[in-house]
Design an enzyme around this catalytic site. Structure first.
Site, PDB file in Angstrom:
ATOM      1  CB  ALA A 169      -0.924  -0.021   1.213  1.00  0.00           C
ATOM      2  CG  ASP A 189      -9.156   0.920   1.668  1.00  0.00           C
ATOM      3  OD1 ASP A 189      -9.692   1.159   0.567  1.00  0.00           O
ATOM      4  OD2 ASP A 189      -7.945   0.672   1.796  1.00  0.00           O
TER       5      ASP A 189
END
Length: 565
Positions: A138, A292
């Site tokens: 990420a 998310d």
């Protein structure tokens, strides 16, 4: 011996800052320019003007390419902008959505250095095995599969990227400088760039602290402890630090791996239903949600029954919350929608932070009124048949063309719902998103079985028929009285020669009336007239409850005038 991670030197800082400022200045300027063009056109009454999407896509493609090279905060900024329907039209937003899947991992050498720096011991003493290839990367960190040396348990080790604090501070300063430059030289009253910066800065600092993420994971674990359909991995308390997080490893199938789900004979409709139910529970009941929900963060847990799949959630760095005050304002928005009261909706939106300083509430109210007209009269059955994408597009057009900005919590909510729509439709094309949402929304809005007669539609109809005048009357009377008391309004009564008080003839044969007792008696007198007129009108149209309410108000007002003589 622990190897120290070198900091970014001064020359590299200057080069990076220059590249970031150049990238942001051009990107934000184009976004601002297109937004200004649309807003100005619509202020002139031209609602056909749309942003030049091709130009926006061109600049955003360049932004994405450079952001991937710069890494860290620029990738996070692109992901953050991809949630902002108030800044970009839908086609442009899609350019940034793929950033999550394009993040390159850091070297394994950095992972080892970070672990040893945090735990002050060799990595081999902590993990008997750790995979050199990351399982997921990420913008702010990456995950490696490992085995705890102490217990032999398989875990996920999340490690921050090198120099994260230094790079975050540098890039935030660059972003703040670019926004200062733009706001210094142009009118930005219709686009809240400073608010955008504050929201982004807050969310970044929350996500970059793994102690906070661990607390979020534990809160979700508690929320779903009695729900067998949802699984939240366990956090290992002993290994929680600000830069490294150890959490239970979850084996399973990603929600968008349809071939693997079919091979395991998993009921995809059940997967969609359980996932969406879990999110509606978070939105409407818990007021705390996983922000998310892309397919890489939601799995069907390995070993699940095909007919009763267990849904596992991962990555708790991005979360959102809905407070009691926010819930009250959301209820007002709902009530404003069903009563077609754009003013009530604008007030609620303003309280929630959607309407910034310098906005034109009249223009926003008109825009919302257009949306209300479009969907007025739509029944619950018809609502189920509407394309959610069409509704979303109407709202996006409204947001883009008006001086709105979306607070981060609602941007997260919108992105979560949009992602869930796509995931659930992909899993099961016949899945009815609205059907699942209705029971949660009904309870959230106080329209559950205790306050309904037969169906939600009947309640909406009753409120629309019996409540709209009552909702708008106090505001109208208050506005009228305020204008009279402040001298902004002079009341003309035509052909009333017997009215007490001083009269001054006007050119139309009317009379300017001055009521003895000052503005207080004037207020009571006109409240009496408004209440009496409304009461008579409502009772003659068979709206007895609101009618008698207004007549009672008129009686109380009349008594007030008598006692003030």
């Amino acid at each position: 011996m622990q190897k120290k991670i070198p900091r970014v030197n001064r020359f590299s800082q200057l080069v990076r800052s220059f590249r970031v400022v150049r990238l942001l200045l051009w990107t934000l300027w184009v976004i601002y320019r297109e937004r200004r063009r649309v807003v100005k056109a619509r202020e002139r009454g031209n609602y056909e003007v749309q942003p030049n999407t091709d130009v926006l896509i061109e600049v955003l493609v360049a932004f994405r390419q450079t952001a991937i090279k710069l890494g860290v905060l620029m990738i996070k900024l692109g992901q953050f902008m991809s949630t902002r329907a108030d800044l970009l039209p839908e086609r442009a937003l899609k350019v940034l959505t793929s950033l999550q899947d394009e993040v390159p991992p850091e070297s394994f050498e950095h992972v080892v250095s970070a672990i040893e720096a945090e735990y002050k011991k060799p990595v081999g003493e902590i993990f008997s095995k750790i995979e050199t290839q990351c399982a997921a990367a990420a913008s702010l960190g990456q995950v490696h599969k490992a085995v705890l040396a102490k217990t032999g348990e398989t875990v996920a080790v999340k490690v921050q990227r090198p120099n994260i604090d230094q790079l975050v501070m540098m890039d935030l300063n660059s972003l703040r400088f670019v926004i200062w430059v733009i706001t210094k030289f142009v009118d930005t009253s219709f686009i809240d760039l400073k608010g955008f910066y504050r929201e982004f800065r807050r969310t970044v600092y929350e996500e970059v602290d793994f102690v906070t993420e661990a607390a979020n994971a534990k809160r979700f674990k508690e929320m779903f402890k009695d729900d067998r359909a949802i699984y939240i991995p366990t956090v290992y308390e002993e290994y929680i630090t600000r830069r490294v997080l150890v959490i239970e490893w979850i084996d399973g199938i990603k929600l968008n791996d349809y071939a693997a789900l079919d091979a395991a004979k998993i009921d995809r409709l059940q997967v969609a239903t359980r996932t969406v139910n879990a999110y509606f529970y978070q939105f409407f009941e818990a007021g705390f949600f996983h922000a998310d929900p892309h397919p890489g963060n939601i799995f069907v847990k390995a070993g699940s029954s095909p007919d009763e799949p267990v849904i596992a959630f991962l990555d708790f760095g991005m979360v959102g919350s809905i407070t009691k005050g926010m819930k009250r304002s959301l209820r007002d928005i709902f009530l404003g929608f069903i009563t077609r009261d754009a003013h009530l909706m604008v007030q609620a939106l303003s309280r929630l932070g959607f309407i910034g300083e310098g906005a034109n509430p009249v223009a926003i109210e008109k825009a919302i009124a257009l949306i209300l007209e479009q969907y007025h009269g739509v029944t619950l059955a018809q609502m189920r048949e509407l394309e959610m994408d069409d509704i979303a597009q109407d709202m996006i057009n409204l947001l883009y063309g008006q001086p709105f900005h979306i607070p981060a919590q609602f941007a997260f909510t919108g992105r979560a719902i949009g992602t869930l729509l796509g995931v659930s439709t992909g899993l099961a094309p016949d899945f009815n998103f609205i059907e699942v949402a209705i029971p949660y929304a009904r309870a959230f809005l106080g329209l559950d079985a205790n306050s309904m007669r037969d169906t939600l539609q009947e309640v909406l109809t009753q409120v629309l028929e019996n409540g709209k005048v009552l909702l708008s009357l106090p505001r109208s009377v208050e506005s009228l009285i305020t204008r009279i008391d402040s001298g902004q309004m002079e009341v003309k009564l035509a052909n009333l020669p017997q009215v007490r008080g001083r009269r001054g003839r006007n050119g139309n044969g009317g009379a300017s009336v001055s009521i003895p007792g000052g503005s207080g008696r004037a207020s009571l007198f006109f409240m009496f007239l408004a209440s009496m007129g409304s009461g008579v009108y409502l009772t003659t149209t068979h709206l007895d409850i609101p009618g008698w309410f207004c007549l009672g108000l008129a009686a109380v007002t009349a008594l007030g005038m008598l006692f003030r003589r």
